[in-house]
Design a protein around this motif. Sequence first.
Motif, PDB file in Angstrom:
ATOM      1  N   MET A  43      26.512 -35.263 110.526  1.00  0.00           N
ATOM      2  CA  MET A  43      25.081 -35.969 110.512  1.00  0.00           C
ATOM      3  C   MET A  43      23.087 -35.002 110.346  1.00  0.00           C
ATOM      4  O   MET A  43      22.525 -36.068 110.478  1.00  0.00           O
ATOM      5  CB  MET A  43      24.763 -35.149 113.115  1.00  0.00           C
ATOM      6  CG  MET A  43      25.221 -36.821 113.430  1.00  0.00           C
ATOM      7  SD  MET A  43      25.458 -38.443 112.749  1.00  0.00           S
ATOM      8  CE  MET A  43      23.803 -38.557 113.680  1.00  0.00           C
ATOM      9  N   ALA A  44      23.300 -33.440 110.286  1.00  0.00           N
ATOM     10  CA  ALA A  44      22.532 -32.909 109.642  1.00  0.00           C
ATOM     11  C   ALA A  44      22.286 -33.819 108.531  1.00  0.00           C
ATOM     12  O   ALA A  44      21.602 -33.790 107.809  1.00  0.00           O
ATOM     13  CB  ALA A  44      22.147 -31.437 109.992  1.00  0.00           C
ATOM     14  N   ARG A  45      23.905 -33.655 107.325  1.00  0.00           N
ATOM     15  CA  ARG A  45      23.656 -33.924 106.165  1.00  0.00           C
ATOM     16  C   ARG A  45      23.344 -35.108 106.089  1.00  0.00           C
ATOM     17  O   ARG A  45      22.769 -36.224 104.500  1.00  0.00           O
ATOM     18  CB  ARG A  45      25.145 -33.857 106.188  1.00  0.00           C
ATOM     19  CG  ARG A  45      25.139 -31.653 105.152  1.00  0.00           C
ATOM     20  CD  ARG A  45      24.359 -31.328 103.826  1.00  0.00           C
ATOM     21  NE  ARG A  45      24.839 -32.431 102.793  1.00  0.00           N
ATOM     22  CZ  ARG A  45      25.225 -32.356 101.925  1.00  0.00           C
ATOM     23  NH1 ARG A  45      26.639 -31.380 101.952  1.00  0.00           N
ATOM     24  NH2 ARG A  45      24.970 -33.399 101.137  1.00  0.00           N
ATOM     25  N   VAL A  46      23.913 -36.607 106.510  1.00  0.00           N
ATOM     26  CA  VAL A  46      23.805 -37.874 106.468  1.00  0.00           C
ATOM     27  C   VAL A  46      23.311 -38.860 107.417  1.00  0.00           C
ATOM     28  O   VAL A  46      23.595 -39.705 107.556  1.00  0.00           O
ATOM     29  CB  VAL A  46      25.084 -38.476 105.783  1.00  0.00           C
ATOM     30  CG1 VAL A  46      25.676 -37.924 104.080  1.00  0.00           C
ATOM     31  CG2 VAL A  46      26.036 -38.257 106.905  1.00  0.00           C
ATOM     32  N   GLY A  47      22.324 -37.906 108.425  1.00  0.00           N
ATOM     33  CA  GLY A  47      21.953 -38.957 109.269  1.00  0.00           C
ATOM     34  C   GLY A  47      20.448 -40.292 109.112  1.00  0.00           C
ATOM     35  O   GLY A  47      20.356 -40.644 109.531  1.00  0.00           O
ATOM     36  N   ASN A  48      19.983 -39.672 108.465  1.00  0.00           N
ATOM     37  CA  ASN A  48      19.157 -40.543 107.832  1.00  0.00           C
ATOM     38  C   ASN A  48      19.547 -41.739 107.179  1.00  0.00           C
ATOM     39  O   ASN A  48      18.803 -42.807 106.776  1.00  0.00           O
ATOM     40  CB  ASN A  48      17.467 -40.139 106.820  1.00  0.00           C
ATOM     41  CG  ASN A  48      19.071 -39.679 105.306  1.00  0.00           C
ATOM     42  OD1 ASN A  48      20.393 -39.257 105.185  1.00  0.00           O
ATOM     43  ND2 ASN A  48      18.157 -39.014 104.133  1.00  0.00           N
ATOM     44  N   LYS A  82      28.072 -37.335  96.461  1.00  0.00           N
ATOM     45  CA  LYS A  82      28.011 -37.152  97.470  1.00  0.00           C
ATOM     46  C   LYS A  82      29.099 -36.534  98.940  1.00  0.00           C
ATOM     47  O   LYS A  82      28.876 -35.867  99.287  1.00  0.00           O
ATOM     48  CB  LYS A  82      26.552 -37.893  98.388  1.00  0.00           C
ATOM     49  CG  LYS A  82      25.079 -37.682  97.445  1.00  0.00           C
ATOM     50  CD  LYS A  82      24.269 -38.303  97.682  1.00  0.00           C
ATOM     51  CE  LYS A  82      22.526 -38.007  97.945  1.00  0.00           C
ATOM     52  NZ  LYS A  82      22.018 -38.385  98.846  1.00  0.00           N
ATOM     53  N   ALA A  83      29.634 -37.919  98.235  1.00  0.00           N
ATOM     54  CA  ALA A  83      30.779 -37.775  99.579  1.00  0.00           C
ATOM     55  C   ALA A  83      32.037 -36.609  99.166  1.00  0.00           C
ATOM     56  O   ALA A  83      32.366 -36.591  99.949  1.00  0.00           O
ATOM     57  CB  ALA A  83      31.381 -39.159  98.973  1.00  0.00           C
ATOM     58  N   ASP A  84      32.692 -36.853  97.358  1.00  0.00           N
ATOM     59  CA  ASP A  84      33.303 -35.784  97.681  1.00  0.00           C
ATOM     60  C   ASP A  84      32.236 -34.264  97.739  1.00  0.00           C
ATOM     61  O   ASP A  84      33.066 -33.145  97.872  1.00  0.00           O
ATOM     62  CB  ASP A  84      32.781 -35.329  96.516  1.00  0.00           C
ATOM     63  CG  ASP A  84      33.824 -37.020  95.537  1.00  0.00           C
ATOM     64  OD1 ASP A  84      35.081 -36.997  96.161  1.00  0.00           O
ATOM     65  OD2 ASP A  84      33.888 -37.318  94.732  1.00  0.00           O
ATOM     66  N   GLN A  85      31.191 -34.265  97.834  1.00  0.00           N
ATOM     67  CA  GLN A  85      30.907 -32.568  97.899  1.00  0.00           C
ATOM     68  C   GLN A  85      30.502 -32.689  99.606  1.00  0.00           C
ATOM     69  O   GLN A  85      30.913 -30.661 100.146  1.00  0.00           O
ATOM     70  CB  GLN A  85      29.184 -32.609  97.410  1.00  0.00           C
ATOM     71  CG  GLN A  85      28.216 -31.537  97.569  1.00  0.00           C
ATOM     72  CD  GLN A  85      26.832 -31.643  97.368  1.00  0.00           C
ATOM     73  OE1 GLN A  85      26.374 -32.875  96.860  1.00  0.00           O
ATOM     74  NE2 GLN A  85      26.083 -30.682  97.409  1.00  0.00           N
TER      75      GLN A  85
END
Length: 113
Positions: A43-48, A82-85
């Motif tokens: 949630m912190a990484r992709v919450g936006n 981004k998904a791999d990272q």
Amino acid sequence: MGQKTHPIGFRLGIVKDWNSTWFTDKHIADWLNEDLLLRNYVMARVGNAGVESVKIKRFREKVNIIVATSRPGVVIGKKGTKADQLRAELQKMIGKNVKLDVEEVKKPELSAP
């Protein structure tokens, strides 16, 4: 005053499914803390990206994380970088094999988050 029922607990197993799917006798506290850590980190990484839910399914040496979002392109990134990272960071964080799936929410206006 009447007693109120919890809206999710009332529907579990009938209409809604659990957010975490796993079974253990020995590692309950460890896996529960890992689940909270994983959810908070995602949630912190992709919450936006309009994340509706983060579901976790555990197997013996593998963890499946399913992110339901209204904007999957923000989570996946260009050519999946981004998904791999994110998958590599989660794998490093818990030390297990992580599989990251991104699902698109067709009608995001029906979800409160």
